[in-house]
Design a protein around this motif. Structure first.
Motif, PDB file in Angstrom:
ATOM      1  N   LEU A 151     -14.927   5.122  14.231  1.00  0.00           N
ATOM      2  CA  LEU A 151     -14.834   5.239  12.781  1.00  0.00           C
ATOM      3  C   LEU A 151     -16.055   4.716  12.049  1.00  0.00           C
ATOM      4  O   LEU A 151     -16.331   5.125  10.931  1.00  0.00           O
ATOM      5  CB  LEU A 151     -13.612   4.471  12.264  1.00  0.00           C
ATOM      6  CG  LEU A 151     -12.254   4.870  12.814  1.00  0.00           C
ATOM      7  CD1 LEU A 151     -11.166   3.989  12.230  1.00  0.00           C
ATOM      8  CD2 LEU A 151     -11.978   6.338  12.520  1.00  0.00           C
ATOM      9  N   LEU A 152     -16.747   3.778  12.689  1.00  0.00           N
ATOM     10  CA  LEU A 152     -17.845   3.098  11.996  1.00  0.00           C
ATOM     11  C   LEU A 152     -19.189   3.719  12.257  1.00  0.00           C
ATOM     12  O   LEU A 152     -19.453   4.445  13.073  1.00  0.00           O
ATOM     13  CB  LEU A 152     -17.864   1.615  12.390  1.00  0.00           C
ATOM     14  CG  LEU A 152     -16.559   0.891  12.134  1.00  0.00           C
ATOM     15  CD1 LEU A 152     -16.639  -0.521  12.665  1.00  0.00           C
ATOM     16  CD2 LEU A 152     -16.250   0.865  10.645  1.00  0.00           C
ATOM     17  N   THR A 165      -8.392   2.756   4.590  1.00  0.00           N
ATOM     18  CA  THR A 165      -7.561   1.886   5.411  1.00  0.00           C
ATOM     19  C   THR A 165      -7.449   2.430   6.829  1.00  0.00           C
ATOM     20  O   THR A 165      -7.501   3.642   7.043  1.00  0.00           O
ATOM     21  CB  THR A 165      -6.147   1.764   4.809  1.00  0.00           C
ATOM     22  OG1 THR A 165      -5.565   3.068   4.700  1.00  0.00           O
ATOM     23  CG2 THR A 165      -6.175   1.104   3.437  1.00  0.00           C
ATOM     24  N   ALA A 166      -7.297   1.510   7.768  1.00  0.00           N
ATOM     25  CA  ALA A 166      -7.050   1.869   9.166  1.00  0.00           C
ATOM     26  C   ALA A 166      -5.819   1.106   9.613  1.00  0.00           C
ATOM     27  O   ALA A 166      -5.815  -0.130   9.633  1.00  0.00           O
ATOM     28  CB  ALA A 166      -8.242   1.527  10.048  1.00  0.00           C
ATOM     29  N   TRP A 167      -4.779   1.837   9.920  1.00  0.00           N
ATOM     30  CA  TRP A 167      -3.524   1.238  10.366  1.00  0.00           C
ATOM     31  C   TRP A 167      -3.579   1.052  11.873  1.00  0.00           C
ATOM     32  O   TRP A 167      -3.723   2.011  12.625  1.00  0.00           O
ATOM     33  CB  TRP A 167      -2.346   2.110   9.979  1.00  0.00           C
ATOM     34  CG  TRP A 167      -1.021   1.576  10.409  1.00  0.00           C
ATOM     35  CD1 TRP A 167      -0.648   0.271  10.495  1.00  0.00           C
ATOM     36  CD2 TRP A 167       0.108   2.334  10.813  1.00  0.00           C
ATOM     37  NE1 TRP A 167       0.647   0.169  10.916  1.00  0.00           N
ATOM     38  CE2 TRP A 167       1.137   1.427  11.116  1.00  0.00           C
ATOM     39  CE3 TRP A 167       0.351   3.686  10.941  1.00  0.00           C
ATOM     40  CZ2 TRP A 167       2.393   1.828  11.551  1.00  0.00           C
ATOM     41  CZ3 TRP A 167       1.604   4.086  11.362  1.00  0.00           C
ATOM     42  CH2 TRP A 167       2.602   3.175  11.661  1.00  0.00           C
ATOM     43  N   LEU A 168      -3.473  -0.182  12.319  1.00  0.00           N
ATOM     44  CA  LEU A 168      -3.435  -0.507  13.740  1.00  0.00           C
ATOM     45  C   LEU A 168      -1.991  -0.363  14.202  1.00  0.00           C
ATOM     46  O   LEU A 168      -1.160  -1.252  14.034  1.00  0.00           O
ATOM     47  CB  LEU A 168      -3.951  -1.923  13.977  1.00  0.00           C
ATOM     48  CG  LEU A 168      -3.962  -2.417  15.419  1.00  0.00           C
ATOM     49  CD1 LEU A 168      -4.763  -1.483  16.310  1.00  0.00           C
ATOM     50  CD2 LEU A 168      -4.505  -3.832  15.485  1.00  0.00           C
ATOM     51  N   ASN A 169      -1.678   0.782  14.751  1.00  0.00           N
ATOM     52  CA  ASN A 169      -0.318   1.145  15.159  1.00  0.00           C
ATOM     53  C   ASN A 169      -0.187   0.979  16.671  1.00  0.00           C
ATOM     54  O   ASN A 169      -0.146   1.942  17.426  1.00  0.00           O
ATOM     55  CB  ASN A 169      -0.015   2.578  14.721  1.00  0.00           C
ATOM     56  CG  ASN A 169       1.393   3.005  15.015  1.00  0.00           C
ATOM     57  OD1 ASN A 169       2.210   2.224  15.491  1.00  0.00           O
ATOM     58  ND2 ASN A 169       1.694   4.262  14.738  1.00  0.00           N
ATOM     59  N   ARG A 170      -0.132  -0.267  17.114  1.00  0.00           N
ATOM     60  CA  ARG A 170      -0.081  -0.570  18.557  1.00  0.00           C
ATOM     61  C   ARG A 170       1.209  -0.137  19.220  1.00  0.00           C
ATOM     62  O   ARG A 170       1.252   0.079  20.424  1.00  0.00           O
ATOM     63  CB  ARG A 170      -0.228  -2.074  18.759  1.00  0.00           C
ATOM     64  CG  ARG A 170      -1.566  -2.585  18.410  1.00  0.00           C
ATOM     65  CD  ARG A 170      -1.662  -4.051  18.682  1.00  0.00           C
ATOM     66  NE  ARG A 170      -2.867  -4.532  18.045  1.00  0.00           N
ATOM     67  CZ  ARG A 170      -3.190  -5.787  17.940  1.00  0.00           C
ATOM     68  NH1 ARG A 170      -2.409  -6.718  18.421  1.00  0.00           N
ATOM     69  NH2 ARG A 170      -4.306  -6.138  17.346  1.00  0.00           N
ATOM     70  N   GLN A 223     -17.759   0.884   0.672  1.00  0.00           N
ATOM     71  CA  GLN A 223     -18.445   0.457   1.893  1.00  0.00           C
ATOM     72  C   GLN A 223     -17.529  -0.342   2.808  1.00  0.00           C
ATOM     73  O   GLN A 223     -17.987  -0.885   3.807  1.00  0.00           O
ATOM     74  CB  GLN A 223     -19.644  -0.426   1.542  1.00  0.00           C
ATOM     75  CG  GLN A 223     -20.684   0.233   0.689  1.00  0.00           C
ATOM     76  CD  GLN A 223     -21.713  -0.775   0.194  1.00  0.00           C
ATOM     77  OE1 GLN A 223     -21.376  -1.885  -0.196  1.00  0.00           O
ATOM     78  NE2 GLN A 223     -22.972  -0.371   0.217  1.00  0.00           N
ATOM     79  N   SER A 224     -16.263  -0.438   2.453  1.00  0.00           N
ATOM     80  CA  SER A 224     -15.342  -1.351   3.146  1.00  0.00           C
ATOM     81  C   SER A 224     -14.167  -0.601   3.747  1.00  0.00           C
ATOM     82  O   SER A 224     -13.815   0.488   3.312  1.00  0.00           O
ATOM     83  CB  SER A 224     -14.832  -2.400   2.153  1.00  0.00           C
ATOM     84  OG  SER A 224     -15.921  -3.084   1.571  1.00  0.00           O
ATOM     85  N   ALA A 266     -11.838 -10.902  -2.111  1.00  0.00           N
ATOM     86  CA  ALA A 266     -12.541 -10.798  -0.829  1.00  0.00           C
ATOM     87  C   ALA A 266     -13.821  -9.976  -0.976  1.00  0.00           C
ATOM     88  O   ALA A 266     -14.869 -10.348  -0.433  1.00  0.00           O
ATOM     89  CB  ALA A 266     -11.631 -10.183   0.225  1.00  0.00           C
ATOM     90  N   LEU A 267     -13.754  -8.883  -1.703  1.00  0.00           N
ATOM     91  CA  LEU A 267     -14.944  -8.063  -1.918  1.00  0.00           C
ATOM     92  C   LEU A 267     -16.007  -8.844  -2.676  1.00  0.00           C
ATOM     93  O   LEU A 267     -17.190  -8.787  -2.348  1.00  0.00           O
ATOM     94  CB  LEU A 267     -14.582  -6.783  -2.670  1.00  0.00           C
ATOM     95  CG  LEU A 267     -13.756  -5.763  -1.894  1.00  0.00           C
ATOM     96  CD1 LEU A 267     -13.234  -4.687  -2.828  1.00  0.00           C
ATOM     97  CD2 LEU A 267     -14.560  -5.157  -0.754  1.00  0.00           C
ATOM     98  N   ASN A 268     -15.585  -9.575  -3.679  1.00  0.00           N
ATOM     99  CA  ASN A 268     -16.521 -10.381  -4.461  1.00  0.00           C
ATOM    100  C   ASN A 268     -17.177 -11.453  -3.602  1.00  0.00           C
ATOM    101  O   ASN A 268     -18.386 -11.669  -3.686  1.00  0.00           O
ATOM    102  CB  ASN A 268     -15.793 -11.012  -5.650  1.00  0.00           C
ATOM    103  CG  ASN A 268     -16.733 -11.783  -6.539  1.00  0.00           C
ATOM    104  OD1 ASN A 268     -17.133 -12.894  -6.215  1.00  0.00           O
ATOM    105  ND2 ASN A 268     -17.082 -11.178  -7.662  1.00  0.00           N
ATOM    106  N   GLN A 269     -16.396 -12.122  -2.767  1.00  0.00           N
ATOM    107  CA  GLN A 269     -16.927 -13.186  -1.922  1.00  0.00           C
ATOM    108  C   GLN A 269     -17.935 -12.676  -0.901  1.00  0.00           C
ATOM    109  O   GLN A 269     -18.846 -13.391  -0.510  1.00  0.00           O
ATOM    110  CB  GLN A 269     -15.776 -13.897  -1.192  1.00  0.00           C
ATOM    111  CG  GLN A 269     -14.880 -14.701  -2.099  1.00  0.00           C
ATOM    112  CD  GLN A 269     -15.614 -15.874  -2.716  1.00  0.00           C
ATOM    113  OE1 GLN A 269     -16.120 -16.738  -2.007  1.00  0.00           O
ATOM    114  NE2 GLN A 269     -15.684 -15.900  -4.036  1.00  0.00           N
TER     115      GLN A 269
END
Length: 77
Positions: A76-77, A49-54, A27-28, A17-20
């Motif tokens: 965060l961004l 990483t960001a865990w979406l803990n709904r 940066q990701s 995915a990073l390569n594509q």
């Protein structure tokens, strides 16, 4: 993951995915709601990483960030 031939948490899927996208790990950000695949996979690939803990589950992994809804990403961004 289908195009890469690998499945999360395999770091090779993230490398594909990073390569594509011509992105660099520093940066990701891997955002996901499945700790075993998304968070572990992102960590294996050297990503923050960001865990979406709904559901307010007890944290079981050390994600870089923990968010409850996607609107929190703005901070965060």
């Amino acid at each position: 993951s289908n195009r890469s031939g690998f499945r999360k948490p395999d770091a090779r899927m993230f490398a594909f995915a990073l390569n594509q996208t011509h992105a660099q790990p520093h940066q990701s950000l891997m955002i996901g709601d499945t700790p075993e695949a998304d968070i572990v996979g992102g960590q294996n690939a050297g990503l923050d990483t960001a865990w979406l803990n709904r559901h307010y589950a007890t944290p079981c992994l050390a994600a870089t960030y923990e968010i409850r809804c996607l609107s929190e990403l703005k901070e965060l961004l």
